[in-house]
Each structure stands twice: as structure tokens, then as C-alpha cells.
Scaffold this motif. Sequence first.
Motif, PDB file in Angstrom:
ATOM      1  N   GLY A   1       5.725  -3.656   3.484  1.00 10.56           N
ATOM      2  CA  GLY A   1       5.130  -2.361   3.171  1.00 10.56           C
ATOM      3  C   GLY A   1       3.793  -2.063   3.821  1.00 10.56           C
ATOM      4  O   GLY A   1       3.224  -1.008   3.598  1.00 10.56           O
ATOM      5  N   HIS A   2       3.265  -2.974   4.653  1.00  9.22           N
ATOM      6  CA  HIS A   2       1.993  -2.730   5.329  1.00  9.22           C
ATOM      7  C   HIS A   2       2.196  -1.738   6.478  1.00  9.22           C
ATOM      8  O   HIS A   2       3.101  -1.913   7.302  1.00  9.22           O
ATOM      9  N   PRO A   3       1.354  -0.720   6.584  1.00  2.43           N
ATOM     10  CA  PRO A   3       1.500   0.213   7.704  1.00  2.43           C
ATOM     11  C   PRO A   3       1.059  -0.402   9.027  1.00  2.43           C
ATOM     12  O   PRO A   3       0.161  -1.242   9.075  1.00  2.43           O
ATOM     13  N   PHE A   4       1.749   0.005  10.092  1.00  2.00           N
ATOM     14  CA  PHE A   4       1.329  -0.319  11.445  1.00  2.00           C
ATOM     15  C   PHE A   4       1.713   0.838  12.335  1.00  2.00           C
ATOM     16  O   PHE A   4       2.605   1.619  12.001  1.00  2.00           O
ATOM     17  N   CYS A   5       0.998   0.987  13.427  1.00  2.00           N
ATOM     18  CA  CYS A   5       1.255   2.091  14.355  1.00  2.00           C
ATOM     19  C   CYS A   5       1.730   1.555  15.695  1.00  2.00           C
ATOM     20  O   CYS A   5       1.169   0.602  16.217  1.00  2.00           O
TER      21      CYS A   5
ATOM     22  N   SER B   1      -5.953   3.132  -1.313  1.00  2.00           N
ATOM     23  CA  SER B   1      -6.271   2.607   0.013  1.00  2.00           C
ATOM     24  C   SER B   1      -5.009   2.112   0.704  1.00  2.00           C
ATOM     25  O   SER B   1      -4.109   1.563   0.074  1.00  2.00           O
ATOM     26  N   GLN B   2      -4.951   2.278   2.020  1.00  4.00           N
ATOM     27  CA  GLN B   2      -3.847   1.686   2.772  1.00  4.00           C
ATOM     28  C   GLN B   2      -4.117   0.207   3.069  1.00  4.00           C
ATOM     29  O   GLN B   2      -3.301  -0.470   3.653  1.00  4.00           O
ATOM     30  N   GLN B   3      -5.244  -0.312   2.672  1.00  6.33           N
ATOM     31  CA  GLN B   3      -5.676  -1.697   2.826  1.00  6.33           C
ATOM     32  C   GLN B   3      -6.054  -2.013   4.264  1.00  6.33           C
ATOM     33  O   GLN B   3      -7.171  -2.383   4.534  1.00  6.33           O
ATOM     34  N   PHE B   4      -5.169  -1.893   5.192  1.00  4.26           N
ATOM     35  CA  PHE B   4      -5.440  -2.093   6.611  1.00  4.26           C
ATOM     36  C   PHE B   4      -4.211  -1.606   7.357  1.00  4.26           C
ATOM     37  O   PHE B   4      -3.173  -1.357   6.763  1.00  4.26           O
ATOM     38  N   HIS B   5      -4.321  -1.482   8.658  1.00 12.18           N
ATOM     39  CA  HIS B   5      -3.127  -1.299   9.473  1.00 12.18           C
ATOM     40  C   HIS B   5      -3.392  -1.876  10.850  1.00 12.18           C
ATOM     41  O   HIS B   5      -4.529  -2.007  11.260  1.00 12.18           O
TER      42      HIS B   5
ATOM     43  N   LEU C   1       7.161   5.660   8.438  1.00 16.23           N
ATOM     44  CA  LEU C   1       6.273   6.308   7.478  1.00 16.23           C
ATOM     45  C   LEU C   1       5.895   7.706   7.947  1.00 16.23           C
ATOM     46  O   LEU C   1       5.772   8.616   7.143  1.00 16.23           O
ATOM     47  N   ASP C   2       5.680   7.852   9.258  1.00 15.73           N
ATOM     48  CA  ASP C   2       5.291   9.157   9.785  1.00 15.73           C
ATOM     49  C   ASP C   2       5.590   9.214  11.278  1.00 15.73           C
ATOM     50  O   ASP C   2       4.909   8.591  12.065  1.00 15.73           O
TER      51      ASP C   2
ATOM     52  N   PRO D   1       0.838  -1.196   0.000  1.00 18.87           N
ATOM     53  CA  PRO D   1       0.000   0.000   0.000  1.00 18.87           C
ATOM     54  C   PRO D   1       0.877   1.251   0.000  1.00 18.87           C
ATOM     55  O   PRO D   1       2.027   1.216   0.419  1.00 18.87           O
ATOM     56  N   LYS D   2       0.312   2.329  -0.493  1.00 21.63           N
ATOM     57  CA  LYS D   2       1.013   3.609  -0.447  1.00 21.63           C
ATOM     58  C   LYS D   2       0.429   4.416   0.696  1.00 21.63           C
ATOM     59  O   LYS D   2      -0.782   4.587   0.778  1.00 21.63           O
TER      60      LYS D   2
END
Length: 120
Positions: A112-116, A68-72, A95-96, A60-61
Motif C-alpha cells: 500500500g505504499h505509494p510510488f511514482c 499522511s502518505q508517510q513517504f513515497h 492510485l492516480d 497510507p491512504k
Amino acid sequence: MSIAKLGAVVVDCPDPVALGRFYAELLGGEIEDDGEGWVDLKGVPGAPLAFQLSPGHVPPKWPSPEESQQFHLDVTVEDMDAAEEQVLAIGATVLDAADRKRSWRVYADPAGHPFCLCAC
């Protein structure tokens, strides 16, 4: 009354074993590889995680208003700075993390999947 219960959260990726190992380092537990493109993460409290081979996986971007980020996943940590150092050491990328005073920071796993990381 519910219709069903959650069996697992399944994540598409190009290398299920490598991504399973990343999340085992992050969350604990052990990976169970079926040898056919499916890996379960066992022994972690909460919703079970599994990783599925997806040869055409496109990460995802994030952030992207067009896609879409798809999920996180949100994972709770005690010490944000220490956790950041550890996730970067096992292969995450930032990422941020611009506002270091807020209670969460965004990373990408090796696929590449986002997670917090959340200190909530």
C-alpha cells in the motif's frame, strides 16, 4: 560538511520478503532475508532499501488531506506505458494515472505504499 550519511531507507510492511521481491522486480537486485523480519535489497544503485516486519502495518491512504502518505519513492523509467504494464503485472495498483500526458503516475506497492513512475 555533513553529520552523517544515509544508511538505508527502511519500509515497514506486513511481509518483508514479499515486498522485497516486489522491489527487486521493480529496481533489480537481490533480496537478503535475515529470517527475523528484516530484508535488504542488495545491488541496486542509489540509497539502499530495506523492509522491516510491522505486524500492525496500516497502509497510507492516498490521496488523503486528513492523513499522511508517510513517504513515497520516485522511480525513473524510459517508457511510461511499458513500465506501467510491468509494475501492474508484479502486483502494483494504480492510485492516480488520470492525466496520462503528465510525466509521472502514482501507484501503490503490494503493502500500500505509494510510488511514482517518472519519465522526467
